[in-house]
Design a protein around this motif. Sequence first.
Motif, short mmCIF file in Angstrom:
data_model
loop_
_atom_site.label_atom_id
_atom_site.label_comp_id
_atom_site.label_asym_id
_atom_site.label_seq_id
_atom_site.Cartn_x
_atom_site.Cartn_y
_atom_site.Cartn_z
N LEU A 1 -0.62 10.85 15.41
CA LEU A 1 -0.91 11.31 14.07
C LEU A 1 0.21 12.17 13.51
N ALA A 2 0.81 13.01 14.36
CA ALA A 2 1.94 13.83 13.92
C ALA A 2 3.11 12.96 13.51
N GLU A 3 3.34 11.87 14.23
CA GLU A 3 4.42 10.94 13.88
C GLU A 3 4.13 10.27 12.54
N VAL A 4 2.87 9.94 12.32
CA VAL A 4 2.47 9.32 11.05
C VAL A 4 2.72 10.27 9.89
N GLY A 5 2.29 11.51 10.04
CA GLY A 5 2.50 12.49 8.98
C GLY A 5 3.97 12.72 8.68
N ALA A 6 4.78 12.75 9.74
CA ALA A 6 6.22 12.95 9.55
C ALA A 6 6.84 11.77 8.81
N PHE A 7 6.39 10.55 9.14
CA PHE A 7 6.92 9.38 8.43
C PHE A 7 6.52 9.40 6.96
N HIS A 8 5.25 9.66 6.68
CA HIS A 8 4.80 9.72 5.30
C HIS A 8 5.61 10.75 4.50
N GLN A 9 5.81 11.90 5.10
CA GLN A 9 6.56 12.95 4.40
C GLN A 9 8.02 12.56 4.24
N GLY A 10 8.59 11.96 5.28
CA GLY A 10 10.00 11.58 5.23
C GLY A 10 10.28 10.48 4.21
N LEU A 11 9.41 9.48 4.15
CA LEU A 11 9.61 8.39 3.20
C LEU A 11 9.32 8.84 1.78
N GLY A 12 8.28 9.67 1.63
CA GLY A 12 7.95 10.24 0.32
C GLY A 12 7.79 9.19 -0.76
N THR A 13 8.44 9.41 -1.88
CA THR A 13 8.40 8.48 -3.00
C THR A 13 9.75 7.78 -3.19
N PRO B 1 0.85 -1.19 0.00
CA PRO B 1 0.00 0.00 0.00
C PRO B 1 0.89 1.24 0.00
N ALA B 2 1.52 1.49 -1.12
CA ALA B 2 2.60 2.47 -1.19
C ALA B 2 2.17 3.85 -0.72
N ASN B 3 0.93 4.24 -1.05
CA ASN B 3 0.40 5.52 -0.61
C ASN B 3 -0.78 5.36 0.33
N GLY B 4 -0.90 4.18 0.93
CA GLY B 4 -1.97 3.93 1.85
C GLY B 4 -3.17 3.26 1.18
N GLY C 1 8.30 5.94 -8.63
CA GLY C 1 9.62 5.48 -8.21
C GLY C 1 10.75 5.76 -9.19
N GLY C 2 10.40 6.30 -10.37
CA GLY C 2 11.43 6.63 -11.35
C GLY C 2 12.26 5.44 -11.77
N GLY C 3 13.55 5.69 -12.01
CA GLY C 3 14.45 4.65 -12.50
C GLY C 3 14.79 3.59 -11.48
N SER C 4 14.47 3.83 -10.20
CA SER C 4 14.76 2.83 -9.17
C SER C 4 13.90 1.58 -9.34
N VAL C 5 12.69 1.75 -9.86
CA VAL C 5 11.78 0.63 -10.07
C VAL C 5 12.02 0.06 -11.46
N LYS C 6 12.60 -1.13 -11.52
CA LYS C 6 13.01 -1.72 -12.79
C LYS C 6 11.86 -2.42 -13.51
N GLN C 7 10.89 -2.93 -12.74
CA GLN C 7 9.75 -3.60 -13.35
C GLN C 7 8.59 -3.60 -12.35
N SER C 8 7.37 -3.52 -12.89
CA SER C 8 6.16 -3.58 -12.08
C SER C 8 5.17 -4.51 -12.77
N PHE C 9 4.65 -5.48 -12.03
CA PHE C 9 3.70 -6.44 -12.59
C PHE C 9 2.30 -6.19 -12.03
N ARG C 10 1.37 -5.93 -12.93
CA ARG C 10 -0.04 -5.71 -12.57
C ARG C 10 -0.75 -7.05 -12.76
N MET C 11 -1.09 -7.72 -11.65
CA MET C 11 -1.54 -9.11 -11.69
C MET C 11 -2.99 -9.24 -11.23
#
Length: 531
Positions: free
Chosen positions: A390-402, A276-279, A489-499
């Motif tokens: 909740l503040a900790e959650v928001g900080a983690f989401h922002q810190g991890l980003g994409t 759940p990359a963005n929740g 994820g840009g160039g870091s993601v080499k392949q994605s499978f939609r299954m």
Amino acid sequence: MTGETTRPVGTTIGEDGVPVAQTITSPTDDKVRAQCKTLPHTVVPIVFVPGIMGSNLRDKQTKKNIWGLNSVIGMLFQWGFRSSGTRQSKLDPGNAEVDPGGAFPGKSATVPNAAVAKDRGWGTVAKMSYGDFLRWLDNSLNSDFCNSIVQGDDKSPWADFQDKDFSKEWGAEKSFTSLTDAESNQAWNNFYCPVHAVGYNWLQSNGQSGKDLAAKISEIIKTWADYEVGGQKPYKCEQVILVSHSMGGLVSRAATHPSYGACASSVTGIVHGEQPANGAAAAYHHCRSGYGGMTGIVLGRNAEQVTAVFASSPGAMELLPNANYPKSWLKAKDTSGAQPALQLPNSDPYEEIYAKKDPWWRLVDPAFIDPAGTYKKSGTDPWVAYATNLAEVGAFHQGLGTFYHDPTYVHYGASTGKYSAWGDLVWQSSTSISVGQDALLAAMPSDGSNPVTVLGMKFEIVDPQSVGYLQPGDGTVPVCSGEAPNLQGGGSVKQSFRMQGFEHQDAYNNELVRNATLWGIGKLLQQAKVL
């Protein structure tokens, strides 16, 4: 020497999971050399990181298990009749830690007994969800090699993938590059890949769990590098490959992120599954409604039981849709077909939805936060405690980003029908909505959590399978979040499978998912250094 006569030496997998060759001395005039096949010297452990609630937990003080996923019956017995207060007190993030004593799922190629399984961390994760997969993965990566040691067979785990195009079968979203014969042999002949598992405290923030995972990765690497037999250290180990499921993807990303675990140099690559990359909007639903069916008996049948754990657990809250999730995912409308009378968020889900204490569409009912009286006894306002989490959650989401580790491979579910998921969360009234958005936004609930009565109207969350509200998914994670790594994820993601064709929790028991994972490991091993 070429053409030299040799005699084979019997080799078995020892009690510690490492091959052992046994022979006897021979007369000095017997010049026939003994020959045994050994594992490659370079070890690249495969480390599995489970999803939320997929790690076994125990009480820090008593060391008694508080969350043990060994069987359905066991979980029903442990949690089926627990009150909201008991759930809050038992599943306290600060009092919980990983329990390594989960049930032994059975032998595999390099795991001959329960002791080795425990050393590999298999007991830290749910047997009922992941036991079969761990055994399958270890067998797939190592059984042919172990058979070749014992019987003289020798077949690469990737032999069946060589020079084949799986782009349609696996739903490749990027240009598909087949695994070549040379790549298969490179992976097979140069690397030994024992399978480990690392559970984590899924109640705490995934940022902290990422730091904990990074520490375990260092420990695993050191264990193999320091392994000694006969006064020699036969193995070299500098990196691991991570395979994640669901929230384990957030933990794995945090482990390699420079602001959290900072262990990118120790990770060859990652295979993410059903992340759940963005929740996921399902997290909001469960907070307002509880879980349905048999699942609800264990995880919480209603809003009160779920909120008692959720509101105190940053890890669980980090599955909520974050700021990168599509906007306006929370709606209120009637059956007239008119435009929604309410759509949120416009930009910030934390401030616009999660931090709201009073409106009827709020995430958390303040009355449900502290059924055990834990905060009250310490003199802490329960809502303040929730807001701090909740503040900790928001900080983690922002810190991890994409952020995604380079290289990363991804697979996710995109089924319709019974595996559809909440992409948007729709509150629907069976009667016409007679007030404007401002009045509806500010209205207080008269009663209920779902359904809820407000201004004389009864609103209920629409089932995602209802016509007009479908979003493909795996029953939990909607496509908009599953496909996010590929889009963000840009160039870091080499392949994605939609299954298609599997439910979220059972994804790694699906043949296509397993094969795509094994293929991804083969690709990642091309990046590993032969030591």
